[in-house]
Structure formats: C-alpha cells, structure tokens
Scaffold this motif. Sequence first.
Motif, PDB file in Angstrom:
ATOM      1  N   VAL A 255     -26.808 -17.011 -21.218  1.00  0.00           N
ATOM      2  CA  VAL A 255     -27.990 -16.399 -20.585  1.00  0.00           C
ATOM      3  C   VAL A 255     -28.292 -15.043 -21.202  1.00  0.00           C
ATOM      4  CG1 VAL A 255     -28.834 -15.426 -18.411  1.00  0.00           C
ATOM      5  CG2 VAL A 255     -27.777 -17.676 -18.426  1.00  0.00           C
ATOM      6  N   THR A 256     -27.254 -14.249 -21.457  1.00  0.00           N
ATOM      7  CA  THR A 256     -27.514 -12.943 -22.073  1.00  0.00           C
ATOM      8  C   THR A 256     -28.032 -13.091 -23.498  1.00  0.00           C
ATOM      9  OG1 THR A 256     -25.190 -12.763 -22.718  1.00  0.00           O
ATOM     10  CG2 THR A 256     -25.849 -11.695 -20.648  1.00  0.00           C
ATOM     11  N   ASP A 257     -27.611 -14.146 -24.208  1.00  0.00           N
ATOM     12  CA  ASP A 257     -28.174 -14.410 -25.528  1.00  0.00           C
ATOM     13  C   ASP A 257     -29.652 -14.779 -25.435  1.00  0.00           C
ATOM     14  OD1 ASP A 257     -26.169 -13.862 -27.275  1.00  0.00           O
ATOM     15  OD2 ASP A 257     -25.957 -15.911 -28.019  1.00  0.00           O
ATOM     16  N   ILE A 258     -29.993 -15.634 -24.505  1.00  0.00           N
ATOM     17  CA  ILE A 258     -31.387 -16.066 -24.352  1.00  0.00           C
ATOM     18  C   ILE A 258     -32.265 -14.896 -23.935  1.00  0.00           C
ATOM     19  CG2 ILE A 258     -32.920 -17.530 -22.964  1.00  0.00           C
ATOM     20  CD1 ILE A 258     -30.632 -19.628 -22.984  1.00  0.00           C
ATOM     21  N   LEU A 259     -31.730 -14.010 -23.081  1.00  0.00           N
ATOM     22  CA  LEU A 259     -32.502 -12.852 -22.646  1.00  0.00           C
ATOM     23  C   LEU A 259     -32.578 -11.766 -23.710  1.00  0.00           C
ATOM     24  CD1 LEU A 259     -31.331 -12.534 -18.944  1.00  0.00           C
ATOM     25  CD2 LEU A 259     -33.498 -13.420 -19.792  1.00  0.00           C
ATOM     26  N   GLY A 260     -31.770 -11.886 -24.765  1.00  0.00           N
ATOM     27  CA  GLY A 260     -31.849 -10.942 -25.868  1.00  0.00           C
ATOM     28  C   GLY A 260     -30.928  -9.748 -25.734  1.00  0.00           C
ATOM     29  N   PHE A 261     -30.001  -9.762 -24.769  1.00  0.00           N
ATOM     30  CA  PHE A 261     -29.083  -8.642 -24.611  1.00  0.00           C
ATOM     31  C   PHE A 261     -27.943  -8.701 -25.618  1.00  0.00           C
ATOM     32  CE2 PHE A 261     -30.606  -9.021 -20.083  1.00  0.00           C
ATOM     33  CZ  PHE A 261     -31.479  -7.955 -20.173  1.00  0.00           C
ATOM     34  N   THR A 262     -27.540  -9.902 -26.008  1.00  0.00           N
ATOM     35  CA  THR A 262     -26.472 -10.072 -26.985  1.00  0.00           C
ATOM     36  C   THR A 262     -26.927 -11.078 -28.035  1.00  0.00           C
ATOM     37  OG1 THR A 262     -25.456 -11.862 -25.724  1.00  0.00           O
ATOM     38  CG2 THR A 262     -24.639  -9.636 -25.298  1.00  0.00           C
ATOM     39  N   LYS A 263     -26.165 -11.191 -29.099  1.00  0.00           N
ATOM     40  CA  LYS A 263     -26.418 -12.207 -30.120  1.00  0.00           C
ATOM     41  C   LYS A 263     -25.066 -12.785 -30.508  1.00  0.00           C
ATOM     42  CE  LYS A 263     -28.899 -14.657 -32.842  1.00  0.00           C
ATOM     43  NZ  LYS A 263     -29.258 -15.922 -32.261  1.00  0.00           N
ATOM     44  N   ILE A 264     -24.571 -13.716 -29.685  1.00  0.00           N
ATOM     45  CA  ILE A 264     -23.255 -14.319 -29.903  1.00  0.00           C
ATOM     46  C   ILE A 264     -23.398 -15.716 -30.487  1.00  0.00           C
ATOM     47  CG2 ILE A 264     -21.141 -15.090 -28.753  1.00  0.00           C
ATOM     48  CD1 ILE A 264     -21.541 -12.829 -26.767  1.00  0.00           C
ATOM     49  N   PHE A 265     -24.287 -16.505 -29.914  1.00  0.00           N
ATOM     50  CA  PHE A 265     -24.451 -17.892 -30.342  1.00  0.00           C
ATOM     51  C   PHE A 265     -25.581 -18.000 -31.363  1.00  0.00           C
ATOM     52  CE2 PHE A 265     -22.941 -18.160 -25.897  1.00  0.00           C
ATOM     53  CZ  PHE A 265     -21.703 -18.722 -26.149  1.00  0.00           C
ATOM     54  N   PRO A 266     -25.343 -18.658 -32.507  1.00  0.00           N
ATOM     55  CA  PRO A 266     -26.381 -18.754 -33.515  1.00  0.00           C
ATOM     56  C   PRO A 266     -27.469 -19.769 -33.149  1.00  0.00           C
ATOM     57  CG  PRO A 266     -24.390 -19.855 -34.257  1.00  0.00           C
ATOM     58  CD  PRO A 266     -24.057 -19.186 -32.963  1.00  0.00           C
ATOM     59  N   PHE A 267     -27.220 -20.623 -32.184  1.00  0.00           N
ATOM     60  CA  PHE A 267     -28.186 -21.664 -31.851  1.00  0.00           C
ATOM     61  C   PHE A 267     -29.196 -21.252 -30.772  1.00  0.00           C
ATOM     62  CE2 PHE A 267     -24.304 -22.352 -29.446  1.00  0.00           C
ATOM     63  CZ  PHE A 267     -24.760 -22.401 -28.140  1.00  0.00           C
ATOM     64  N   THR A 268     -29.152 -20.004 -30.314  1.00  0.00           N
ATOM     65  CA  THR A 268     -30.106 -19.548 -29.287  1.00  0.00           C
ATOM     66  C   THR A 268     -31.174 -18.667 -29.925  1.00  0.00           C
ATOM     67  OG1 THR A 268     -28.772 -17.610 -28.752  1.00  0.00           O
ATOM     68  CG2 THR A 268     -28.380 -19.600 -27.463  1.00  0.00           C
ATOM     69  N   ARG A 269     -32.327 -18.670 -29.293  1.00  0.00           N
ATOM     70  CA  ARG A 269     -33.401 -17.770 -29.694  1.00  0.00           C
ATOM     71  C   ARG A 269     -33.725 -16.883 -28.510  1.00  0.00           C
ATOM     72  NH1 ARG A 269     -38.310 -20.916 -32.012  1.00  0.00           N
ATOM     73  NH2 ARG A 269     -37.641 -22.408 -30.452  1.00  0.00           N
ATOM     74  N   SER A 270     -33.909 -15.620 -28.783  1.00  0.00           N
ATOM     75  CA  SER A 270     -34.207 -14.652 -27.734  1.00  0.00           C
ATOM     76  C   SER A 270     -35.634 -14.828 -27.243  1.00  0.00           C
ATOM     77  CB  SER A 270     -34.015 -13.224 -28.278  1.00  0.00           C
ATOM     78  OG  SER A 270     -34.428 -12.298 -27.315  1.00  0.00           O
ATOM     79  N   ILE A 271     -35.860 -14.562 -25.960  1.00  0.00           N
ATOM     80  CA  ILE A 271     -37.228 -14.659 -25.426  1.00  0.00           C
ATOM     81  C   ILE A 271     -38.002 -13.384 -25.669  1.00  0.00           C
ATOM     82  CG2 ILE A 271     -36.611 -16.324 -23.652  1.00  0.00           C
ATOM     83  CD1 ILE A 271     -36.638 -14.039 -21.612  1.00  0.00           C
ATOM     84  N   ARG A 272     -37.355 -12.397 -26.227  1.00  0.00           N
ATOM     85  CA  ARG A 272     -38.042 -11.125 -26.517  1.00  0.00           C
ATOM     86  C   ARG A 272     -38.834 -11.203 -27.770  1.00  0.00           C
ATOM     87  NH1 ARG A 272     -34.210  -6.142 -24.754  1.00  0.00           N
ATOM     88  NH2 ARG A 272     -33.876  -6.846 -22.678  1.00  0.00           N
TER      89      ARG A 272
END
Length: 128
Positions: A111-128
């Motif tokens: 969830v924090t990756d999706i929200l753009g607070f962290t960048k841990i998983f390479p398969f997620t894109r931030s909503i920002r």
Amino acid sequence: MNTFKRLTASLLVVCMTSLSVPLQANAAIISTQEAAGPAASAERDRVIDFLKRDEVRKAIEAQGVDAQAAVDRVQAMSDEEVQQLAGRIDQMPAGGDVLGILFTVFIILLVTDILGFTKIFPFTRSIR
C-alpha cells in the motif's frame, strides 16, 4: 490574646506578600517520541526485534522484500499501526503464525508503494 492577633496578622501579611511574587515557568520543545512515552517505543522495538528473527527475515526475503527495508518501514509507521502489528504478534500461538505477520507487513509495504511513500516493489506504480 492581643499578641496572638498580632502574630497571626504578621503571618498573614508575609503569606499574602509571598503569593504576589511571580513564579517562573520553563517550557521546551519535546520530540514526538518523548511525548508518546516509552510504551510506543517499546512496541516498536518489539516489532523490529520480531522482524530481525532469522525465520522471519528469511520469509520476508522469500517474498522479495529487503529485510532492512521492512525495518525502515516499521520505523516510519505511526504509533497506531505499530500497536496493531504488535497486537497481532501477541495473538499468535507460541509456534508462531509467521505467514500472518508477513502478509500484514507485505500488505502495508504494498500500500505504501502504491501511495508513493516508498519504492520497494518493482511491479507497482505510484498513484502520484
């Protein structure tokens, strides 16, 4: 009796005069950790110690998450989130339902990756 009245009056004059002396107060800025008290930091330390256990660290790394990134994320969590996570640790049986905790940590990191607070998983894109 006259001496008693004079002594009482003198004592009252001294007391009333001392009440009119202004008192000095000191104030300083304190950190959030100091304001939250030792309970919040104890919970956070307990969750971090749990994440540093060998079997938990191996299971986190098997999910593709760096163990240090998970510890850093726990450091960045709010006190309420840490208390919920620590409560889940308390509810686990002695053998440990490590998968439940790992799933919780994985979801929080996702969830924090999706929200753009962290960048841990390479398969997620931030909503920002």
